[in-house]
Design a protein around this motif. Structure first.
Motif, PDB file in Angstrom:
ATOM      1  N   ILE A 199      38.395  32.302  21.077  1.00  0.00           N
ATOM      2  CA  ILE A 199      39.370  33.382  21.265  1.00  0.00           C
ATOM      3  C   ILE A 199      39.237  33.853  22.714  1.00  0.00           C
ATOM      4  O   ILE A 199      38.257  34.518  23.071  1.00  0.00           O
ATOM      5  N   PRO A 200      40.206  33.449  23.564  1.00  0.00           N
ATOM      6  CA  PRO A 200      40.090  33.750  24.991  1.00  0.00           C
ATOM      7  C   PRO A 200      40.021  35.261  25.230  1.00  0.00           C
ATOM      8  O   PRO A 200      40.935  36.003  24.848  1.00  0.00           O
ATOM      9  N   THR A 201      38.930  35.693  25.832  1.00  0.00           N
ATOM     10  CA  THR A 201      38.668  37.124  25.971  1.00  0.00           C
ATOM     11  C   THR A 201      38.211  37.454  27.376  1.00  0.00           C
ATOM     12  O   THR A 201      37.468  36.690  27.992  1.00  0.00           O
ATOM     13  N   GLU A 202      38.657  38.570  27.857  1.00  0.00           N
ATOM     14  CA  GLU A 202      38.250  39.028  29.197  1.00  0.00           C
ATOM     15  C   GLU A 202      37.651  40.423  29.081  1.00  0.00           C
ATOM     16  O   GLU A 202      38.187  41.272  28.370  1.00  0.00           O
ATOM     17  N   LEU A 203      36.540  40.617  29.777  1.00  0.00           N
ATOM     18  CA  LEU A 203      35.869  41.922  29.763  1.00  0.00           C
ATOM     19  C   LEU A 203      36.131  42.628  31.092  1.00  0.00           C
ATOM     20  O   LEU A 203      35.952  42.037  32.155  1.00  0.00           O
ATOM     21  N   VAL A 204      36.596  43.867  31.035  1.00  0.00           N
ATOM     22  CA  VAL A 204      36.793  44.618  32.278  1.00  0.00           C
ATOM     23  C   VAL A 204      36.082  45.958  32.190  1.00  0.00           C
ATOM     24  O   VAL A 204      35.923  46.502  31.108  1.00  0.00           O
ATOM     25  N   ARG A 205      35.644  46.453  33.340  1.00  0.00           N
ATOM     26  CA  ARG A 205      34.896  47.706  33.289  1.00  0.00           C
ATOM     27  C   ARG A 205      35.595  48.817  34.049  1.00  0.00           C
ATOM     28  O   ARG A 205      36.338  48.587  35.007  1.00  0.00           O
ATOM     29  N   GLU A 206      35.310  50.032  33.594  1.00  0.00           N
ATOM     30  CA  GLU A 206      35.816  51.251  34.231  1.00  0.00           C
ATOM     31  C   GLU A 206      34.656  52.143  34.619  1.00  0.00           C
ATOM     32  O   GLU A 206      33.713  52.240  33.831  1.00  0.00           O
ATOM     33  N   PRO A 207      34.709  52.866  35.696  1.00  0.00           N
ATOM     34  CA  PRO A 207      35.691  52.699  36.758  1.00  0.00           C
ATOM     35  C   PRO A 207      35.425  51.386  37.478  1.00  0.00           C
ATOM     36  O   PRO A 207      34.282  50.960  37.571  1.00  0.00           O
ATOM     37  N   GLY A 208      36.459  50.759  37.951  1.00  0.00           N
ATOM     38  CA  GLY A 208      36.316  49.476  38.642  1.00  0.00           C
ATOM     39  C   GLY A 208      37.279  48.476  38.072  1.00  0.00           C
ATOM     40  O   GLY A 208      38.374  48.820  37.665  1.00  0.00           O
ATOM     41  N   GLY A 209      36.865  47.227  38.030  1.00  0.00           N
ATOM     42  CA  GLY A 209      37.680  46.182  37.415  1.00  0.00           C
ATOM     43  C   GLY A 209      38.732  45.580  38.330  1.00  0.00           C
ATOM     44  O   GLY A 209      39.259  44.514  38.047  1.00  0.00           O
ATOM     45  N   THR A 210      39.055  46.282  39.416  1.00  0.00           N
ATOM     46  CA  THR A 210      39.969  45.738  40.432  1.00  0.00           C
ATOM     47  C   THR A 210      39.310  46.034  41.784  1.00  0.00           C
ATOM     48  O   THR A 210      38.357  46.821  41.840  1.00  0.00           O
ATOM     49  N   ARG A 211      39.844  45.473  42.841  1.00  0.00           N
ATOM     50  CA  ARG A 211      39.229  45.761  44.158  1.00  0.00           C
ATOM     51  C   ARG A 211      39.349  47.238  44.484  1.00  0.00           C
ATOM     52  O   ARG A 211      38.398  47.871  44.942  1.00  0.00           O
ATOM     53  N   LEU A 212      40.531  47.793  44.219  1.00  0.00           N
ATOM     54  CA  LEU A 212      40.710  49.217  44.480  1.00  0.00           C
ATOM     55  C   LEU A 212      39.767  50.026  43.589  1.00  0.00           C
ATOM     56  O   LEU A 212      39.103  50.955  44.042  1.00  0.00           O
ATOM     57  N   GLY A 213      39.715  49.641  42.314  1.00  0.00           N
ATOM     58  CA  GLY A 213      38.876  50.361  41.360  1.00  0.00           C
ATOM     59  C   GLY A 213      37.405  50.347  41.741  1.00  0.00           C
ATOM     60  O   GLY A 213      36.694  51.333  41.556  1.00  0.00           O
ATOM     61  N   GLU A 214      36.947  49.210  42.283  1.00  0.00           N
ATOM     62  CA  GLU A 214      35.532  49.140  42.691  1.00  0.00           C
ATOM     63  C   GLU A 214      35.276  50.073  43.879  1.00  0.00           C
ATOM     64  O   GLU A 214      34.209  50.672  43.990  1.00  0.00           O
ATOM     65  N   GLY A 215      36.286  50.201  44.731  1.00  0.00           N
ATOM     66  CA  GLY A 215      36.173  51.150  45.846  1.00  0.00           C
ATOM     67  C   GLY A 215      36.084  52.573  45.331  1.00  0.00           C
ATOM     68  O   GLY A 215      35.259  53.368  45.798  1.00  0.00           O
ATOM     69  N   VAL A 216      36.911  52.882  44.350  1.00  0.00           N
ATOM     70  CA  VAL A 216      36.900  54.227  43.760  1.00  0.00           C
ATOM     71  C   VAL A 216      35.568  54.468  43.054  1.00  0.00           C
ATOM     72  O   VAL A 216      34.984  55.546  43.126  1.00  0.00           O
ATOM     73  N   ARG A 217      35.072  53.433  42.381  1.00  0.00           N
ATOM     74  CA  ARG A 217      33.787  53.540  41.686  1.00  0.00           C
ATOM     75  C   ARG A 217      32.672  53.929  42.666  1.00  0.00           C
ATOM     76  O   ARG A 217      31.845  54.785  42.380  1.00  0.00           O
ATOM     77  N   GLU A 218      32.698  53.251  43.810  1.00  0.00           N
ATOM     78  CA  GLU A 218      31.693  53.534  44.849  1.00  0.00           C
ATOM     79  C   GLU A 218      31.777  55.012  45.265  1.00  0.00           C
ATOM     80  O   GLU A 218      30.760  55.694  45.374  1.00  0.00           O
TER      81      GLU A 218
END
Ligand code: TYD
Length: 213
Positions: free
Chosen positions: A29-48
């Motif tokens: 079952i094709p599955t993708e895990l994403v995390r918050e805050p983050g998960g995108t380049r912008l999101g990782e910047g915000v996380r920082e």
């Protein structure tokens, strides 16, 4: 199918989210895990900005809007396209964290948190939320054992985490059909098995509904 994991820091939700993602992929079952805050380049910047910049003063409202901004980007850049491509997506935290941390914890009116969250996510709701429950003492002990430094959010006082726990419990109480409570204190494998079984049942039901005449 969209699945979310919630819980306080040290509850073990990230471990469970990873185990579920690996298991589903192994089952084909094709599955993708994403995390918050983050998960995108912008999101990782915000996380920082949110977690690791102790030199910044961040007002609770600004904090909430930054979490929401990261979430808005994540939904549009990753989650929605993945779902449209037929993937199962697992979110390590979602807007329920904002209700618990920024609403109950920091005191931002919960209806406001809900309204902005709806706007940020375009109303995208997970089919199921696994709330990994743990008491504060155990969570703190785990962090100590792991030798981890507290980030800006984790550095908050005990009273704050008590409010956050209450916030998550309240979310679960209001949406009993969506929330599944899991015990963060029992052995990891046992909980993982329970969660996997729950998801497989749901996937089966979805498939049956689709095939129904
Ligand atoms: P998390 O990624 O779970 O931490 P870690 O990677 O250290 O396990 O979450 C980071 C912190 O951000 C956590 O203390 C909770 C907080 N947080 C909020 O306060 N509001 C939110 O909306 C989100 C998504 C996280």
């Amino acid at each position: 199918m969209l699945i979310a994991f919630e819980g306080i820091d040290g509850s073990g939700k990230t471990t469970q989210a990873e185990l579920l993602s690996d298991r589903l992929n192994r089952e084909g079952i094709p599955t993708e895990l994403v995390r918050e805050p983050g998960g995108t380049r912008l999101g990782e910047g915000v996380r920082e900005l949110l977690l690791h910049r102790s030199d910044l003063r961040i007002n609770p409202v600004t904090e909430f809007l930054l979490f929401s901004a990261s979430r808005a980007q994540l939904v549009r850049e990753k989650v929605s396209p993945l779902l449209q491509g037929g993937k199962t997506v697992i979110l390590d935290r979602y807007f329920y964290s904002s209700i618990a941390y920024q609403g109950f914890g920091r005191g931002i009116p919960v209806p406001d948190v809900e309204m902005v969250s709806r706007f940020a996510t375009g109303g995208l709701l997970p089919e199921v939320v696994f709330l990994v429950e743990i008491d504060i003492e155990t969570a703190l002990k785990r962090r100590e054992l792991a030798g981890r430094q507290a980030d800006r959010m984790e550095g908050a006082e005990l009273e704050f985490f008590q409010k956050v726990i209450r916030g998550f419990a309240e979310c679960a109480r209001r949406e009993p059909g969506r929330f599944v409570l899991v015990d963060g204190k029992v052995p990891v494998e046992k909980t993982a098995e329970e969660i996997f079984g729950n998801v497989m049942n749901r996937l089966k039901n979805v498939a049956e509904e689709r095939n129904a005449p």
